[in-house]
Design a protein around this motif. Structure first.
Motif, PDB file in Angstrom:
ATOM      1  N   LEU A 166     -16.648 -17.406  21.039  1.00 38.92           N
ATOM      2  CA  LEU A 166     -16.026 -17.593  19.765  1.00 38.92           C
ATOM      3  C   LEU A 166     -14.908 -18.623  20.132  1.00 38.92           C
ATOM      4  O   LEU A 166     -14.085 -18.294  21.198  1.00 38.92           O
ATOM      5  CB  LEU A 166     -15.166 -16.424  19.320  1.00 38.92           C
ATOM      6  N   PHE A 167     -14.715 -19.616  19.591  1.00 35.83           N
ATOM      7  CA  PHE A 167     -13.738 -20.548  19.724  1.00 35.83           C
ATOM      8  C   PHE A 167     -12.746 -20.499  18.598  1.00 35.83           C
ATOM      9  O   PHE A 167     -12.809 -20.468  17.782  1.00 35.83           O
ATOM     10  CB  PHE A 167     -14.397 -22.028  19.570  1.00 35.83           C
ATOM     11  N   GLY A 168     -11.429 -20.273  19.216  1.00 31.63           N
ATOM     12  CA  GLY A 168     -10.161 -20.263  18.535  1.00 31.63           C
ATOM     13  C   GLY A 168      -9.464 -21.599  18.662  1.00 31.63           C
ATOM     14  O   GLY A 168      -9.064 -22.009  19.634  1.00 31.63           O
ATOM     15  N   TYR A 169      -8.784 -21.911  17.545  1.00 33.00           N
ATOM     16  CA  TYR A 169      -8.010 -23.153  17.695  1.00 33.00           C
ATOM     17  C   TYR A 169      -6.572 -23.123  16.840  1.00 33.00           C
ATOM     18  O   TYR A 169      -5.663 -23.858  17.008  1.00 33.00           O
ATOM     19  CB  TYR A 169      -8.691 -24.179  17.035  1.00 33.00           C
ATOM     20  N   GLY A 170      -6.465 -21.837  16.244  1.00 37.02           N
ATOM     21  CA  GLY A 170      -5.010 -21.566  15.551  1.00 37.02           C
ATOM     22  C   GLY A 170      -4.703 -20.297  16.144  1.00 37.02           C
ATOM     23  O   GLY A 170      -4.299 -20.299  17.297  1.00 37.02           O
ATOM     24  N   SER A 171      -4.408 -19.481  15.275  1.00 37.48           N
ATOM     25  CA  SER A 171      -3.786 -18.018  15.740  1.00 37.48           C
ATOM     26  C   SER A 171      -4.359 -17.365  16.653  1.00 37.48           C
ATOM     27  O   SER A 171      -4.098 -16.685  17.431  1.00 37.48           O
ATOM     28  CB  SER A 171      -3.263 -17.229  14.474  1.00 37.48           C
ATOM     29  N   LEU A 172      -5.908 -17.715  16.570  1.00 36.83           N
ATOM     30  CA  LEU A 172      -6.604 -16.876  17.398  1.00 36.83           C
ATOM     31  C   LEU A 172      -6.383 -17.385  19.055  1.00 36.83           C
ATOM     32  O   LEU A 172      -6.929 -16.681  20.022  1.00 36.83           O
ATOM     33  CB  LEU A 172      -8.153 -17.069  17.302  1.00 36.83           C
ATOM     34  N   ILE A 173      -5.553 -18.431  19.352  1.00 34.15           N
ATOM     35  CA  ILE A 173      -5.032 -18.876  20.443  1.00 34.15           C
ATOM     36  C   ILE A 173      -4.062 -17.887  21.065  1.00 34.15           C
ATOM     37  O   ILE A 173      -4.131 -17.367  22.227  1.00 34.15           O
ATOM     38  CB  ILE A 173      -4.707 -20.237  20.509  1.00 34.15           C
TER      39      ILE A 173
ATOM     40  N   VAL B   6      -1.691 -22.685   6.912  1.00 33.24           N
ATOM     41  CA  VAL B   6      -2.416 -22.398   8.188  1.00 33.24           C
ATOM     42  C   VAL B   6      -3.306 -23.513   8.703  1.00 33.24           C
ATOM     43  O   VAL B   6      -3.595 -24.229   7.855  1.00 33.24           O
ATOM     44  CB  VAL B   6      -2.900 -20.920   8.316  1.00 33.24           C
ATOM     45  N   VAL B   7      -3.739 -23.472   9.905  1.00 33.36           N
ATOM     46  CA  VAL B   7      -4.810 -24.454  10.236  1.00 33.36           C
ATOM     47  C   VAL B   7      -6.422 -24.206   9.742  1.00 33.36           C
ATOM     48  O   VAL B   7      -6.476 -23.205  10.086  1.00 33.36           O
ATOM     49  CB  VAL B   7      -4.609 -24.729  11.785  1.00 33.36           C
ATOM     50  N   THR B   8      -7.054 -25.256   9.628  1.00 36.58           N
ATOM     51  CA  THR B   8      -8.417 -25.314   9.527  1.00 36.58           C
ATOM     52  C   THR B   8      -8.760 -26.380  10.375  1.00 36.58           C
ATOM     53  O   THR B   8      -7.969 -27.290  10.867  1.00 36.58           O
ATOM     54  CB  THR B   8      -8.995 -25.226   8.347  1.00 36.58           C
TER      55      THR B   8
ATOM     56  N   ARG C  46      -9.549 -10.233   9.244  1.00 36.05           N
ATOM     57  CA  ARG C  46      -8.559 -11.104   9.894  1.00 36.05           C
ATOM     58  C   ARG C  46      -8.661 -12.289   9.214  1.00 36.05           C
ATOM     59  O   ARG C  46      -7.585 -13.028   8.746  1.00 36.05           O
ATOM     60  CB  ARG C  46      -8.319 -11.224  11.206  1.00 36.05           C
ATOM     61  N   GLU C  47     -10.011 -13.046   9.031  1.00 39.96           N
ATOM     62  CA  GLU C  47     -10.011 -14.484   8.839  1.00 39.96           C
ATOM     63  C   GLU C  47     -10.476 -14.595   7.362  1.00 39.96           C
ATOM     64  O   GLU C  47     -11.276 -15.570   6.759  1.00 39.96           O
ATOM     65  CB  GLU C  47     -11.028 -15.193   9.801  1.00 39.96           C
ATOM     66  N   LYS C  48     -10.186 -13.557   6.468  1.00 38.01           N
ATOM     67  CA  LYS C  48     -11.211 -13.430   5.294  1.00 38.01           C
ATOM     68  C   LYS C  48     -10.859 -14.414   4.305  1.00 38.01           C
ATOM     69  O   LYS C  48     -11.373 -14.652   3.395  1.00 38.01           O
ATOM     70  CB  LYS C  48     -10.983 -12.049   4.621  1.00 38.01           C
TER      71      LYS C  48
ATOM     72  N   GLY D 178     -10.764 -17.413   3.220  1.00 38.43           N
ATOM     73  CA  GLY D 178     -11.526 -18.615   3.105  1.00 38.43           C
ATOM     74  C   GLY D 178     -12.321 -19.180   4.335  1.00 38.43           C
ATOM     75  O   GLY D 178     -13.081 -20.222   4.197  1.00 38.43           O
ATOM     76  N   TYR D 179     -11.978 -18.534   5.506  1.00 37.03           N
ATOM     77  CA  TYR D 179     -12.753 -18.747   6.647  1.00 37.03           C
ATOM     78  C   TYR D 179     -14.356 -18.221   6.782  1.00 37.03           C
ATOM     79  O   TYR D 179     -14.511 -17.206   6.597  1.00 37.03           O
ATOM     80  CB  TYR D 179     -12.218 -18.408   8.023  1.00 37.03           C
ATOM     81  N   LEU D 180     -15.001 -19.369   7.104  1.00 39.09           N
ATOM     82  CA  LEU D 180     -16.622 -18.986   7.370  1.00 39.09           C
ATOM     83  C   LEU D 180     -16.965 -19.231   8.731  1.00 39.09           C
ATOM     84  O   LEU D 180     -16.411 -20.142   9.356  1.00 39.09           O
ATOM     85  CB  LEU D 180     -17.464 -19.669   6.602  1.00 39.09           C
TER      86      LEU D 180
ATOM     87  N   VAL E 293     -17.043 -20.500  15.458  1.00 39.69           N
ATOM     88  CA  VAL E 293     -15.808 -20.915  15.066  1.00 39.69           C
ATOM     89  C   VAL E 293     -15.525 -20.618  13.585  1.00 39.69           C
ATOM     90  O   VAL E 293     -16.563 -20.649  12.515  1.00 39.69           O
ATOM     91  CB  VAL E 293     -15.678 -22.354  15.414  1.00 39.69           C
ATOM     92  N   TYR E 294     -14.234 -20.191  13.117  1.00 43.61           N
ATOM     93  CA  TYR E 294     -14.102 -19.808  11.730  1.00 43.61           C
ATOM     94  C   TYR E 294     -13.559 -21.039  11.318  1.00 43.61           C
ATOM     95  O   TYR E 294     -12.460 -21.906  11.893  1.00 43.61           O
ATOM     96  CB  TYR E 294     -13.122 -18.901  11.579  1.00 43.61           C
ATOM     97  N   ILE E 295     -13.936 -21.772  10.309  1.00 43.20           N
ATOM     98  CA  ILE E 295     -13.533 -22.901   9.468  1.00 43.20           C
ATOM     99  C   ILE E 295     -13.167 -22.526   7.961  1.00 43.20           C
ATOM    100  O   ILE E 295     -14.156 -22.100   7.414  1.00 43.20           O
ATOM    101  CB  ILE E 295     -14.546 -24.263   9.826  1.00 43.20           C
TER     102      ILE E 295
ATOM    103  N   GLU F 130       6.917 -19.245  12.307  1.00 43.80           N
ATOM    104  CA  GLU F 130       6.452 -18.474  13.720  1.00 43.80           C
ATOM    105  C   GLU F 130       5.072 -18.732  13.932  1.00 43.80           C
ATOM    106  O   GLU F 130       4.863 -19.149  15.064  1.00 43.80           O
ATOM    107  CB  GLU F 130       6.630 -17.033  13.408  1.00 43.80           C
ATOM    108  N   TYR F 131       4.104 -18.916  13.200  1.00 48.48           N
ATOM    109  CA  TYR F 131       2.742 -19.289  13.067  1.00 48.48           C
ATOM    110  C   TYR F 131       2.719 -20.848  13.847  1.00 48.48           C
ATOM    111  O   TYR F 131       2.057 -21.023  14.855  1.00 48.48           O
ATOM    112  CB  TYR F 131       2.026 -19.355  11.673  1.00 48.48           C
ATOM    113  N   LEU F 132       3.439 -21.703  13.115  1.00 52.05           N
ATOM    114  CA  LEU F 132       3.465 -23.055  13.776  1.00 52.05           C
ATOM    115  C   LEU F 132       4.165 -23.234  15.182  1.00 52.05           C
ATOM    116  O   LEU F 132       3.626 -23.908  16.051  1.00 52.05           O
ATOM    117  CB  LEU F 132       4.140 -24.159  12.832  1.00 52.05           C
TER     118      LEU F 132
HETATM  119  C1  SIN Z   1      -8.511 -19.742  14.506  1.00 51.77           C
HETATM  120  O1  SIN Z   1      -7.640 -19.526  15.082  1.00 51.77           O
HETATM  121  O2  SIN Z   1      -9.494 -20.046  15.354  1.00 51.77           O
HETATM  122  C2  SIN Z   1      -8.723 -19.757  12.979  1.00 51.77           C
HETATM  123  C3  SIN Z   1      -7.321 -20.015  12.227  1.00 51.77           C
HETATM  124  C4  SIN Z   1      -6.561 -18.900  12.365  1.00 51.77           C
HETATM  125  O3  SIN Z   1      -6.734 -17.590  12.350  1.00 51.77           O
HETATM  126  O4  SIN Z   1      -5.280 -19.282  12.582  1.00 51.77           O
END
Ligand code: SIN
Length: 184
Positions: A23-30, A69-71, A98-100, A102-104, A122-124, A157-159
């Motif tokens: 799974l590739f995470g690029y937002g909060s999943l990091i 939040v990011v996409t 958690r990603e419900k 709008g993310y697919l 990856v969730y986009i 906090e997310y940012l």
């Molecule tokens: C992600 O982090 O990969 C998806 C967006 C999020 O949950 O912030």
């Protein structure tokens, strides 16, 4: 498409006979790792750019006052840095909830720091989802983030956590860091 993508995601990929999935995470999943993983490695994906263009009604805002939040948006030539996790397929039960908003799940190729590759998910949140907000000036995005808050906490906090996590990964994402400097 409805806000809630859980049912969509459960019908998208079957994990029959698969013991682990990248799974590739690029937002909060990091930085918010509330799921078990077998292995974790910094990685990049190509031709995608991270943008605060997705509305958050359930985590960092409310239905009446969504946060941002990011996409990922398609951008040929762009590289997005993030964190890859090798997880057991049953972890998607939790992640889909958690990603419900709008993310697919999409298939992607990710590249690790040693140059090796793996196929994974990856969730986009694509622009046709009901929570998509789209582009705005960085000042407008930063002020929306500054005033938004939801069940997972303040949008700021997310940012700020994302900016810190990207610094730790050695990434310089101009979009995220410009928003961070407006917010600070
Ligand atoms: C992600 O982090 O990969 C998806 C967006 C999020 O949950 O912030």
């Amino acid at each position: 498409m409805s806000f809630d993508t859980v049912a969509h995601n459960r019908s998208r990929q079957q994990f029959n006979g698969v013991s682990s999935v990248w799974l590739f995470g690029y937002g909060s999943l990091i930085y918010k790792v509330d799921f078990p993983f077998l292995e974790r490695r910094p990685a990049t994906i190509e031709d995608w750019a991270r943008r605060f263009w997705q509305g958050s009604h359930d985590h960092r805002g409310t239905p009446e006052a969504p946060g941002r939040v990011v996409t990922l948006v398609s951008q040929p030539g762009a590289t997005c840095k993030g964190m890859a996790y090798r997880v057991s397929p049953d972890v998607f039960e939790h992640l889909d909830v958690r990603e419900k908003n709008g993310y697919l799940r999409f298939s992607t190729t990710m590249t690790f720091d040693d140059g090796s590759n793996a196929e994974g998910l990856v969730y986009i949140a694509t622009e046709d989802n009901a929570a998509f907000l789209g582009p705005a000036s960085t000042l407008d995005i930063a002020s929306q983030i500054a005033r938004s808050s939801g069940p997972s906490g303040p949008n700021s906090e997310y940012l700020l956590k994302l900016a810190d996590a990207l610094r730790t990964l050695g990434d310089h994402d101009p979009h995220v860091f410009e928003l961070e400097s407006h917010l600070r």
